[in-house]
Every structure is written in structure tokens, then in C-alpha cells.
Design a protein around this motif. Structure first.
Motif, PDB file in Angstrom:
ATOM      1  N   GLY A 152       0.818  -1.205   0.000  1.00  0.00           N
ATOM      2  CA  GLY A 152       0.000   0.000   0.000  1.00  0.00           C
ATOM      3  C   GLY A 152       0.850   1.253   0.000  1.00  0.00           C
ATOM      4  N   TYR A 153       1.958   1.208   0.729  1.00  0.00           N
ATOM      5  CA  TYR A 153       2.879   2.346   0.728  1.00  0.00           C
ATOM      6  C   TYR A 153       3.475   2.551  -0.659  1.00  0.00           C
ATOM      7  CZ  TYR A 153       7.081   5.090   1.594  1.00  0.00           C
ATOM      8  OH  TYR A 153       8.061   6.049   1.530  1.00  0.00           O
ATOM      9  N   LEU A 154       3.916   1.473  -1.297  1.00  0.00           N
ATOM     10  CA  LEU A 154       4.465   1.599  -2.652  1.00  0.00           C
ATOM     11  C   LEU A 154       3.416   2.134  -3.623  1.00  0.00           C
ATOM     12  CD1 LEU A 154       6.751  -1.484  -3.405  1.00  0.00           C
ATOM     13  CD2 LEU A 154       7.358   0.753  -2.486  1.00  0.00           C
ATOM     14  N   GLY A 155       2.177   1.655  -3.483  1.00  0.00           N
ATOM     15  CA  GLY A 155       1.115   2.136  -4.359  1.00  0.00           C
ATOM     16  C   GLY A 155       0.910   3.629  -4.232  1.00  0.00           C
ATOM     17  N   TRP A 156       1.006   4.131  -3.017  1.00  0.00           N
ATOM     18  CA  TRP A 156       0.872   5.570  -2.784  1.00  0.00           C
ATOM     19  C   TRP A 156       2.046   6.322  -3.401  1.00  0.00           C
ATOM     20  CZ3 TRP A 156       4.090   8.394   0.731  1.00  0.00           C
ATOM     21  CH2 TRP A 156       3.721   9.731   0.890  1.00  0.00           C
ATOM     22  N   ARG A 157       3.261   5.795  -3.247  1.00  0.00           N
ATOM     23  CA  ARG A 157       4.422   6.461  -3.840  1.00  0.00           C
ATOM     24  C   ARG A 157       4.305   6.525  -5.360  1.00  0.00           C
ATOM     25  NH1 ARG A 157       9.255   7.149  -0.722  1.00  0.00           N
ATOM     26  NH2 ARG A 157      10.074   8.005  -2.676  1.00  0.00           N
ATOM     27  N   LEU A 158       3.706   5.501  -5.943  1.00  0.00           N
ATOM     28  CA  LEU A 158       3.619   5.432  -7.401  1.00  0.00           C
ATOM     29  C   LEU A 158       2.481   6.262  -7.968  1.00  0.00           C
ATOM     30  CD1 LEU A 158       4.291   1.620  -7.758  1.00  0.00           C
ATOM     31  CD2 LEU A 158       5.706   3.411  -8.770  1.00  0.00           C
ATOM     32  N   THR A 159       1.338   6.283  -7.286  1.00  0.00           N
ATOM     33  CA  THR A 159       0.130   6.891  -7.862  1.00  0.00           C
ATOM     34  C   THR A 159      -0.384   8.108  -7.098  1.00  0.00           C
ATOM     35  OG1 THR A 159      -1.446   5.569  -6.554  1.00  0.00           O
ATOM     36  CG2 THR A 159      -0.574   4.574  -8.582  1.00  0.00           C
ATOM     37  N   GLY A 160       0.046   8.272  -5.860  1.00  0.00           N
ATOM     38  CA  GLY A 160      -0.496   9.336  -5.029  1.00  0.00           C
ATOM     39  C   GLY A 160      -1.782   8.971  -4.328  1.00  0.00           C
ATOM     40  N   ASN A 161      -2.283   7.737  -4.525  1.00  0.00           N
ATOM     41  CA  ASN A 161      -3.538   7.293  -3.922  1.00  0.00           C
ATOM     42  C   ASN A 161      -3.272   6.355  -2.751  1.00  0.00           C
ATOM     43  OD1 ASN A 161      -5.097   8.726  -5.819  1.00  0.00           O
ATOM     44  ND2 ASN A 161      -4.878   7.059  -7.297  1.00  0.00           N
TER      45      ASN A 161
END
Length: 475
Positions: A152-161
Motif C-alpha cells: 500500500g505504501y508503494l502504491g501511494w508512492r507510485l500513484t499518489g492514492n
């Protein structure tokens, strides 16, 4: 499949990356170690390791048109208003909040276990948050956003979501399992209204890679990102898929039997993890020391002997002993950090090879408790992980479980492979076959020893209850 797919799995010791071509064949792999200290990791290290692991996959990452993410679950990542981590992530396995568990039960009431569908312990997020309230109140007060899993942290770093998949959420002690949403009682009690991420089912595109993140991580800008189920379910997807009543055994340092079932109550110490499909869950009976107990037993009782030689020496039938493999506490069939290992039934004629074999049997008996308690299809059970190389251990499993077993060759990247499958499903693309469905399996059927093991099963089941007071009095 119509495009190239990448997948990243943030494990406890390393981040693994895979690159699949348009036929679903694995073309490249990457791996980058992640340092840990005292049950903590820096979330920035996950990001750096993901960049390194993808870089190792070579220049073909520029051809990727889809990315799937998975990883370790039940972490606590506290972010400030500036988007920076306020402290290292507290990992899923960290039991520091043991002293706050009673407070968490008092705060959330008797409905906590029922609402979440899982027995809660010191690794739950409510207990960890209460630990922060007591020991690091300033950091908790400054927390504006919480991530509950590394992916989830990586997803936020990649997409901002900011998102959390249902599988990871169901491991935290914060999800109301039947309604598949954050449990309002916990959200209110812990003041998490603004901090929790949005829930996604694990087969949903959460956004696209931003231009800034694309430059850092080396993937094309604008490609879809799918937050796949957490690592336990992604591993299951990679090995056996998500067919109802199908399961597998994993034999690593720790070990587990996992079975896909309809949503239903589970044995108290088992873990219940939600799958993306409504009405389905993964039930996991996790033995804390599986390969670790087997290795200890071989080193201690048969010092200097190779695995193959030890297996040949011990291949003389059931040991006649009862063993608990719980060298560092236990998670199944009881969840108790104070339980320890034991060997019962030793006589003056007991041989070292019997002591070694007894530990293999002890792990198998624990798995048998779960197999007896949840519905399964009765088909041969794949066995994976390093312990699957032992023909003796596979034979013990077949006899104790009274079920055919077969080894399936998987790698450390199997969870990433499962994340790739979930990503392809999210965009409506064809998916590759689970790894256990490939090739002609080497099936090992139960032998006559199953009758001896059946007689010992109830006695083994009684050991934890009988010995628990003794172990607790020793602490």
C-alpha cells in the motif's frame, strides 16, 4: 495476455520483482535485500529496494504496461502532513504491544474478535497504536496518514492514492469482516477517521504511475497500478489459484497449511484472510517454527549429517513420540507466545533419528488440525518451500494428513507471480496457470503408517492444553 506485466513483492527480508511477457512467461527476476532492526523497517528502504529489484529485470521494464503490487501485511506506517514517515514501520511480527493487548480488548469490547473474524494478539494494529500512544505520543499526534501494508505504501508512492487491499485489512484487527469495511467501533475508539486508507478488493486499478515516480522507478509513466491481495493470498494465487476448497502446504522457516473456503467461522487460532471475490476467504494454520524446528532437530540430534542422510536414517516408520515444534511460541493450533517445544515419550531405547523425525511429525499434526476443521476438496495437496525437498517430510505429511501430496517447484517470487495474476484480472486480461497446475505432479499417496498416526492424533492435540500451564509458569 496482450501486454507485458511487472510485479513487485515487498517481503520481510527482500523486495522481489518479476517481469512477464505477453504469453505469461517469466522473463526476468530481481531481488534487493531490505535491512531490519528490532521488528522495524524504514519504508523508504522498501521504495529503494523496489527500484533496485526492477532495475535488475533489465531494460525490458520499459515495455511494461501493467504493474501489480503485493507484500507483507499488518504493518504500521505513520506518515506526517508533509508525506514523510514519522518513524520506522512496525512490522507484522513485532510483539512489542503485548502489554497493550488487554487495554485494546477493554477499549474495543467483546465484539472485537467476532467483528474481525480473527483472534487478536499483540501484533494487531489497535495494540500497536495503543503502544504508540503510551511510548511515542508525539509521533502518534502528528500522524495524518496510516499505511497497513508495504505494498500500500508503494502504491501511494507510485500513484499518489492511499489504498489498502481487503486481504491486508482483514489481518489488522480493524476490518469488519462480514461487511468488508473498516470497523466503526475501532475507527471511533482510536480516532482513525482521516488516517485510514481507502479499501480496494485486490483486483482493482488504484491509479497510474505519475511522471515523477516513473523517473525514479524506471517504469513507463501512466501505466495502471493494481494493489493485489497481501502476500499470503498472492502466494496462494500463484501456487493453486483461488478455487474453493483447494489448499497447499508451505514449509519454510515457518510453515502453514492454507485452504480457500467460503466465508465462515474458523478455528480460533487460524487466520482468516478475505479474498477479492465476495463469499471467499483463505484460512491459514501457521506454525511459527516449521523448517526452523526441523533444522534444529537435525543439527541437535544428528549433528553434521546432511538432510538426505538424516532422512534416510529416519525413514524407518513413525517415531512413536509426540513433539511440539514451538521453539519460539506458536500461532497454530494455539496462538500463544509462551508455548515452547517439547518431546514426549522418550525411553532408554529412543534413537536420535526418532527424535529428528518426531519434529517433522509435530508440524504435520498441527496442519492436520486445520484440515479436519475446514472444508476441503480431498484432492492431492501441493507442498512447497525449502522443506518440500525432503521426501521423508512429504511422506510424513501424506500419512498424517491421510491425503496424497506432491512437491511443486516454486521460487521466492511466487507471491509476485500471484500479484501479476491479480493485476491481469483487474484489467480483464487472460491469466497464466497456477504453478501447481503445470507439469505432471509426483504424487505420494498415504501408506500403512497412516493408521499409527491416526491413533496419535488426539494425543498430540491434547499436548498444548496439557502443557500450557507448565510453559506459562516457567516465564
Amino acid at each position: 495476455m496482450t501486454s507485458w506485466t511487472a510485479a513487485v513483492d515487498v517481503g520481510t527480508s527482500a523486495v522481489k520483482a518479476l517481469l512477464l511477457d505477453a504469453r505469461g512467461e517469466i522473463l526476468a527476476k530481481g531481488r534487493s535485500e531490505v535491512p531490519s532492526a528490532y521488528g522495524e523497517q524504514e519504508s523508504e528502504d522498501w521504495w529503494s529496494a523496489a527500484i533496485e529489484a526492477l532495475w535488475q529485470c533489465g531494460p525490458d521494464v520499459k515495455r511494461v504496461r501493467l504493474l501489480g503490487l503485493t507484500g507483507q501485511m499488518q504493518n504500521l506506517v505513520c506518515m506526517g502532513s508533509d508525506g514523510a514517515a514519522l518513524r520506522p514501520a512496525i512490522l507484522y511480527s513485532d510483539p512489542r504491544a503485548h502489554g497493550q493487548l488487554t487495554e485494546a480488548h477493554h477499549l474495543l469490547g467483546p465484539g472485537w474478535t467476532h467483528a474481525t473474524g480473527n483472534q487478536q494478539d499483540a501484533t494487531s494494529l489497535p495494540a500497536k497504536l495503543l503502544w504508540m500512544r503510551e511510548h511515542e505520543p508525539e509521533s502518534l499526534d502528528r500522524t495524518k496518514q496510516i499505511f497497513l501494508g508495504a505494498a500500500g505504501y508503494l502504491g501511494w508512492r507510485l500513484t499518489g492514492n492511499s489504498c489498502c487491499d481487503l486481504t491486508t485489512a482483514s489481518a489488522t484487527g480493524l476490518l469488519e469482516a462480514d461487511r468488508r469495511q473498516w470497523w466503526s467501533t475501532a475507527v471511533d475508539a482510536l480516532a482513525l477517521h482521516e488516517a485510514l486508507p481507502s479499501l480496494v478488493d485486490g483486483q482493482t486499478v488504484i491509479g497510474t504511475i505519475t511522471s515523477h515516480s516513473a523517473r525514479e522507478i524506471g517504469l513507463p509513466q501512466g501505466i495502471p497500478v493494481v494493489l493485489a491481495p497481501g502476500d499470503a493470498v498472492s502466494t496462494t494465487t500463484g501456487i493453486v489459484g483461488d478455487e474453493l476448497h483447494r489448499g497447499y502446504v508451505y514449509l519454510g522457516t515457518s510453515g502453514w497449511l492454507a485452504i480457500v473456503t467460503p466465508e465462515m467461522p474458523v478455528p480460533a487460532a487460524a487466520h482468516r484472510l478475505l479474498l477479492p471475490e465476495h463469499g471467499r476467504q483463505l484460512v491459514v494454520g501457521a506454525v511459527l517454527s516449521a523448517g526452523a524446528a526441523a533444522d534444529w532437530s537435525r543439527r541437535t540430534h544428528l549433528p553434521g549429517m546432511s538432510l538426505n542422510d538424516a532422512d534416510r536414517l529416519a525413514d524407518t516408520g513413525p517415531s512413536g513420540l509426540l513433539a511440539l515444534p514451538s521453539l519460539q511460541g506458536e500461532r497454530f493450533p494455539v496462538r500463544d507466545p509462551l508455548i515452547r517445544g517439547a518431546l514426549i515419550g522418550i525411553t532408554d531405547t529412543t534413537r536420535p533419528d526418532q527424535l529428528y523425525r518426531a519434529m517433522l511429525e509435530g508440524v504435520a499434526f498441527a496442519f492436520d488440525r486445520l484440515l479436519d476443521a475446514v472444508p476441503n476438496n480431498g484432492e492431492p495437496i501441493p507442498v512447497t518451500g525449502g522443506g518440500a525437498r525432503s521426501m521423508l517430510w512429504r511422506r510424513v505429511l501424506a500419512d498424517v494428513l491421510d491425503r496424497p501430496v506432491f512437491p511443486t517447484e516454486t521460487s521466492d517470487e511466487v507471491s509476485a507471480f500471484g500479484a501479476a495474476v491479480s493485476a491481469l484480472r483487474a484489467v480483464g486480461d487472460d491469466v497464466p496457470q497456477p504453478l501447481a497446475n503445470r507439469g505432471a505432479p509426483e504424487i505420494l499417496h498415504p501408506g500403512p503408517d497412516k493408521l499409527d498416526y491416526a491413533k496419535l492424533a488426539s494425543a498430540h492435540a491434547a499436548l498444548f492444553t496439557a502443557l500450557s500451564p507448565t510453559f506459562h509458569s516457567m516465564q
